[in-house]
Write a protein that holds these residues in place. Structure first.
Motif, PDB file in Angstrom:
ATOM      1  N   UNK A 167      19.396  50.427 -58.609  1.00  0.00           N
ATOM      2  CA  UNK A 167      19.007  51.169 -57.408  1.00  0.00           C
ATOM      3  C   UNK A 167      19.858  52.423 -57.254  1.00  0.00           C
ATOM      4  N   UNK A 168      19.659  53.105 -56.145  1.00  0.00           N
ATOM      5  CA  UNK A 168      20.430  54.315 -55.853  1.00  0.00           C
ATOM      6  C   UNK A 168      21.923  54.035 -55.756  1.00  0.00           C
ATOM      7  N   UNK A 169      22.303  52.784 -55.569  1.00  0.00           N
ATOM      8  CA  UNK A 169      23.721  52.425 -55.493  1.00  0.00           C
ATOM      9  C   UNK A 169      24.481  52.797 -56.764  1.00  0.00           C
ATOM     10  N   UNK A 170      23.771  52.952 -57.876  1.00  0.00           N
ATOM     11  CA  UNK A 170      24.396  53.262 -59.173  1.00  0.00           C
ATOM     12  C   UNK A 170      25.004  54.662 -59.194  1.00  0.00           C
ATOM     13  N   UNK A 171      24.676  55.499 -58.185  1.00  0.00           N
ATOM     14  CA  UNK A 171      25.185  56.867 -58.106  1.00  0.00           C
ATOM     15  C   UNK A 171      26.275  56.935 -57.022  1.00  0.00           C
ATOM     16  N   UNK A 172      27.481  57.251 -57.428  1.00  0.00           N
ATOM     17  CA  UNK A 172      28.610  57.181 -56.496  1.00  0.00           C
ATOM     18  C   UNK A 172      28.479  58.156 -55.333  1.00  0.00           C
ATOM     19  N   UNK A 173      27.830  59.297 -55.561  1.00  0.00           N
ATOM     20  CA  UNK A 173      27.702  60.247 -54.454  1.00  0.00           C
ATOM     21  C   UNK A 173      26.693  59.779 -53.413  1.00  0.00           C
ATOM     22  N   UNK A 174      25.949  58.722 -53.704  1.00  0.00           N
ATOM     23  CA  UNK A 174      25.008  58.178 -52.728  1.00  0.00           C
ATOM     24  C   UNK A 174      25.515  56.885 -52.080  1.00  0.00           C
ATOM     25  N   UNK A 175      26.324  56.115 -52.798  1.00  0.00           N
ATOM     26  CA  UNK A 175      26.780  54.816 -52.292  1.00  0.00           C
ATOM     27  C   UNK A 175      28.283  54.736 -52.056  1.00  0.00           C
ATOM     28  N   UNK A 176      29.038  55.681 -52.617  1.00  0.00           N
ATOM     29  CA  UNK A 176      30.490  55.557 -52.579  1.00  0.00           C
ATOM     30  C   UNK A 176      31.023  54.620 -53.640  1.00  0.00           C
ATOM     31  N   UNK A 177      30.122  54.068 -54.485  1.00  0.00           N
ATOM     32  CA  UNK A 177      30.529  53.079 -55.472  1.00  0.00           C
ATOM     33  C   UNK A 177      30.689  51.712 -54.835  1.00  0.00           C
ATOM     34  N   UNK A 178      30.868  50.692 -55.674  1.00  0.00           N
ATOM     35  CA  UNK A 178      30.994  49.338 -55.153  1.00  0.00           C
ATOM     36  C   UNK A 178      32.227  49.163 -54.273  1.00  0.00           C
ATOM     37  N   UNK A 179      33.268  49.964 -54.490  1.00  0.00           N
ATOM     38  CA  UNK A 179      34.466  49.832 -53.676  1.00  0.00           C
ATOM     39  C   UNK A 179      34.233  50.246 -52.227  1.00  0.00           C
ATOM     40  N   UNK A 180      33.230  51.062 -51.986  1.00  0.00           N
ATOM     41  CA  UNK A 180      32.854  51.430 -50.622  1.00  0.00           C
ATOM     42  C   UNK A 180      31.683  50.579 -50.155  1.00  0.00           C
ATOM     43  N   UNK A 181      30.641  50.482 -50.978  1.00  0.00           N
ATOM     44  CA  UNK A 181      29.420  49.799 -50.540  1.00  0.00           C
ATOM     45  C   UNK A 181      29.595  48.287 -50.445  1.00  0.00           C
ATOM     46  N   UNK A 182      30.024  47.654 -51.521  1.00  0.00           N
ATOM     47  CA  UNK A 182      30.131  46.189 -51.543  1.00  0.00           C
ATOM     48  C   UNK A 182      31.485  45.713 -51.058  1.00  0.00           C
ATOM     49  N   UNK A 183      32.556  46.268 -51.602  1.00  0.00           N
ATOM     50  CA  UNK A 183      33.893  45.793 -51.261  1.00  0.00           C
ATOM     51  C   UNK A 183      34.265  46.089 -49.815  1.00  0.00           C
ATOM     52  N   UNK A 184      33.542  47.011 -49.163  1.00  0.00           N
ATOM     53  CA  UNK A 184      33.795  47.265 -47.759  1.00  0.00           C
ATOM     54  C   UNK A 184      33.734  45.985 -46.933  1.00  0.00           C
ATOM     55  N   UNK A 185      32.799  45.065 -47.279  1.00  0.00           N
ATOM     56  CA  UNK A 185      32.749  43.752 -46.637  1.00  0.00           C
ATOM     57  C   UNK A 185      34.079  43.024 -46.792  1.00  0.00           C
ATOM     58  N   UNK A 186      34.591  43.051 -48.018  1.00  0.00           N
ATOM     59  CA  UNK A 186      35.764  42.238 -48.344  1.00  0.00           C
ATOM     60  C   UNK A 186      37.028  42.844 -47.745  1.00  0.00           C
ATOM     61  N   UNK A 187      37.133  44.173 -47.817  1.00  0.00           N
ATOM     62  CA  UNK A 187      38.286  44.834 -47.205  1.00  0.00           C
ATOM     63  C   UNK A 187      38.289  44.619 -45.695  1.00  0.00           C
ATOM     64  N   UNK A 188      37.094  44.623 -45.098  1.00  0.00           N
ATOM     65  CA  UNK A 188      37.019  44.366 -43.661  1.00  0.00           C
ATOM     66  C   UNK A 188      37.467  42.954 -43.332  1.00  0.00           C
ATOM     67  N   UNK A 189      37.048  41.978 -44.145  1.00  0.00           N
ATOM     68  CA  UNK A 189      37.473  40.606 -43.903  1.00  0.00           C
ATOM     69  C   UNK A 189      38.996  40.493 -43.913  1.00  0.00           C
ATOM     70  N   UNK A 190      39.634  41.103 -44.912  1.00  0.00           N
ATOM     71  CA  UNK A 190      41.091  41.022 -44.999  1.00  0.00           C
ATOM     72  C   UNK A 190      41.739  41.709 -43.795  1.00  0.00           C
ATOM     73  N   UNK A 191      41.239  42.885 -43.429  1.00  0.00           N
ATOM     74  CA  UNK A 191      41.761  43.583 -42.244  1.00  0.00           C
ATOM     75  C   UNK A 191      41.665  42.693 -41.003  1.00  0.00           C
ATOM     76  N   UNK A 192      40.518  42.039 -40.872  1.00  0.00           N
ATOM     77  CA  UNK A 192      40.256  41.179 -39.705  1.00  0.00           C
ATOM     78  C   UNK A 192      41.119  39.928 -39.754  1.00  0.00           C
ATOM     79  N   UNK A 193      41.207  39.301 -40.912  1.00  0.00           N
ATOM     80  CA  UNK A 193      42.033  38.103 -41.040  1.00  0.00           C
ATOM     81  C   UNK A 193      43.498  38.401 -40.722  1.00  0.00           C
ATOM     82  N   UNK A 194      43.996  39.528 -41.230  1.00  0.00           N
ATOM     83  CA  UNK A 194      45.416  39.860 -41.061  1.00  0.00           C
ATOM     84  C   UNK A 194      45.720  40.553 -39.737  1.00  0.00           C
ATOM     85  N   UNK A 195      44.710  41.182 -39.154  1.00  0.00           N
ATOM     86  CA  UNK A 195      44.937  41.966 -37.945  1.00  0.00           C
ATOM     87  C   UNK A 195      45.633  43.275 -38.221  1.00  0.00           C
ATOM     88  N   UNK A 196      45.497  43.793 -39.429  1.00  0.00           N
ATOM     89  CA  UNK A 196      46.102  45.087 -39.762  1.00  0.00           C
ATOM     90  C   UNK A 196      45.325  45.751 -40.883  1.00  0.00           C
TER      91      UNK A 196
END
Length: 402
Positions: A167-196
């Motif tokens: 899909x269009x996700x394969x183009x970093x200028x459209x999705x930010x790459x997996x570190x923005x598009x997909x990993x954003x979920x995971x980074x948010x979880x850690x931020x929320x779990x830790x409170x920082x």
């Protein structure tokens, strides 16, 4: 009753459209998409006659339909445009993650939110997963003492992972790459779990499995048959003639500009270190998270539904706590709920006004969206430059205090 419009009528919009169409507390009053076929398909599925508008008529739609809340489900690089326009038209916004894909988008969204005072909510549904809520409760209660480090490994199997490269996700200028598009979920979880949130970030990784240079190692089992899925055929195959968007691109064709295997080290405010890995070509689907504390360790092992094998088996989560000098204790071992482990249903209830009290702070606002985005943006910059990136550097560019 608040009046809602959905902009972007791809697959993810189904979740919001169905919930809004069946809600006694909210009203779905408009669709907006450049593809009329997709808007018609959603109305057919819902048995509704929600009026459809094209993107160039977005502002007029908000006024004519007296929209209170805009739900943004468009491609990631367009989020900022719609969020800002909706805020300035007097609407609140619910946006799919990520909130945006770059520094400029974050600057514009935060400025518009300050100017208007209207709310931006980010759909981080994993916060609402009961298993993840239990993790937050245990950490907040100090069950393993002060946290020193987090190990987080996320595996996408060779169906789910490959889909980001069709899909269009394969183009970093459209999705930010997996570190923005997909990993954003995971980074948010850690931020929320830790409170920082994040403070400094370093990343290594690249395109190892997908892309044209790697295709010689693989066969055609990665092809996606849109005709085999009534849902995908209706939303994408039958809509191709309108806009030329090809949903099932070859994952080994030229044009892939994102990574499929990345490792990230994050120093959080307060000193906790996150060691994160995303692997997008695994034979299994799932994730492991471990928290090391001053008095013990908490480990979460989740096996999600297997996209690649289509086994039909429900995913399962196992959460184990082991205090120092004591045997391990299984806190829970249970099947996952439907829809991101049960997170989708609970998130929608909260967004539509049917939620119970939120003592764990599951609701994610613009700041949560920013904090998750900062880790991904800093990781991308680290990949590009080979250096440790300070989040303060990005905040200065966005115009926010560190």
């Amino acid at each position: 009753m608040r009046r809602h419009a959905i902009v972007g009528l791809g697959s993810r919009a189904q979740l919001f459209a169905k919930a809004l169409a069946g809600s006694p507390r909210a009203e779905l009053v408009a669709f907006c998409d450049h593809n009329e076929t997709r808007m018609r398909v959603h109305n057919d599925w819902l048995g509704t006659s929600v009026p459809g508008y094209r993107p160039e008529d977005f502002a007029a739609m908000l006024a004519k339909e007296r929209v209170d809340v805009v739900v943004v489900c468009t491609p990631d690089h367009t989020h900022a445009d719609y969020v800002v326009a909706a805020l300035r038209a007097g609407c609140d916004v619910v946006t799919e993650k990520p909130m945006t894909t770059d520094v400029d988008g974050a600057r514009r969204i935060l400025a518009a939110r300050r100017e208007t005072g209207h709310a931006v909510r980010v759909a981080f549904n994993y916060r609402y997963n009961p298993v993840h809520r239990r993790v937050r409760e245990l950490l907040a209660a100090g069950t393993i003492g002060e946290i020193g480090s987090v190990e987080f490994s996320w595996l996408l199997d060779t169906a789910h992972g490959a889909d980001y490269f069709r899909r269009w996700h394969r183009e970093k200028d459209r999705s930010g790459g997996l570190l923005v598009h997909k990993s954003g979920h995971h980074f948010d979880l850690v931020n929320w779990w830790l409170g920082s949130g994040p403070e400094t970030v370093f990343a290594l990784g690249g395109l190892f499995f997908y892309g044209d240079e790697n295709g010689r190692r693989h066969d055609d089992r990665f092809a996606l048959d849109l005709e085999a899925s009534p849902r995908l055929r209706a939303l994408y195959h039958d809509a191709e003639r309108e806009d030329g968007y090809v949903r099932n691109q070859n994952v080994f064709a030229p044009g892939v500009t994102i990574e499929d295997d990345v490792s990230v080290l994050v120093q959080h405010r307060g000193g906790v270190v996150l060691n994160y890995h995303l692997h997008a070509y695994s034979p299994r689907e799932g994730y492991r998270v471990a928290f090391s504390g001053s008095s013990g360790r908490l480990e979460l092992d989740v096996r999600e539904n297997e996209y690649a094998t289509d086994s039909g088996e429900a995913g399962r989560a196992r959460l184990t706590r082991q205090r120092l000098w004591e045997p391990p204790e299984v806190v829970l071992d249970e099947p996952l709920g439907e829809g991101h482990g049960g997170g989708d249903e609970r998130m929608l209830a909260e967004l539509l006004g049917d939620a119970e009290p939120d003592p764990l702070g599951c609701a994610a606002d613009h700041d949560a969206g920013l904090q998750a985005l900062l880790t991904g943006l800093a990781a991308n910059r680290s990949l590009d430059t080979g250096r440790v990136v300070s989040v303060a550097e990005l905040l200065a560019e966005i115009g926010e205090p560190a």
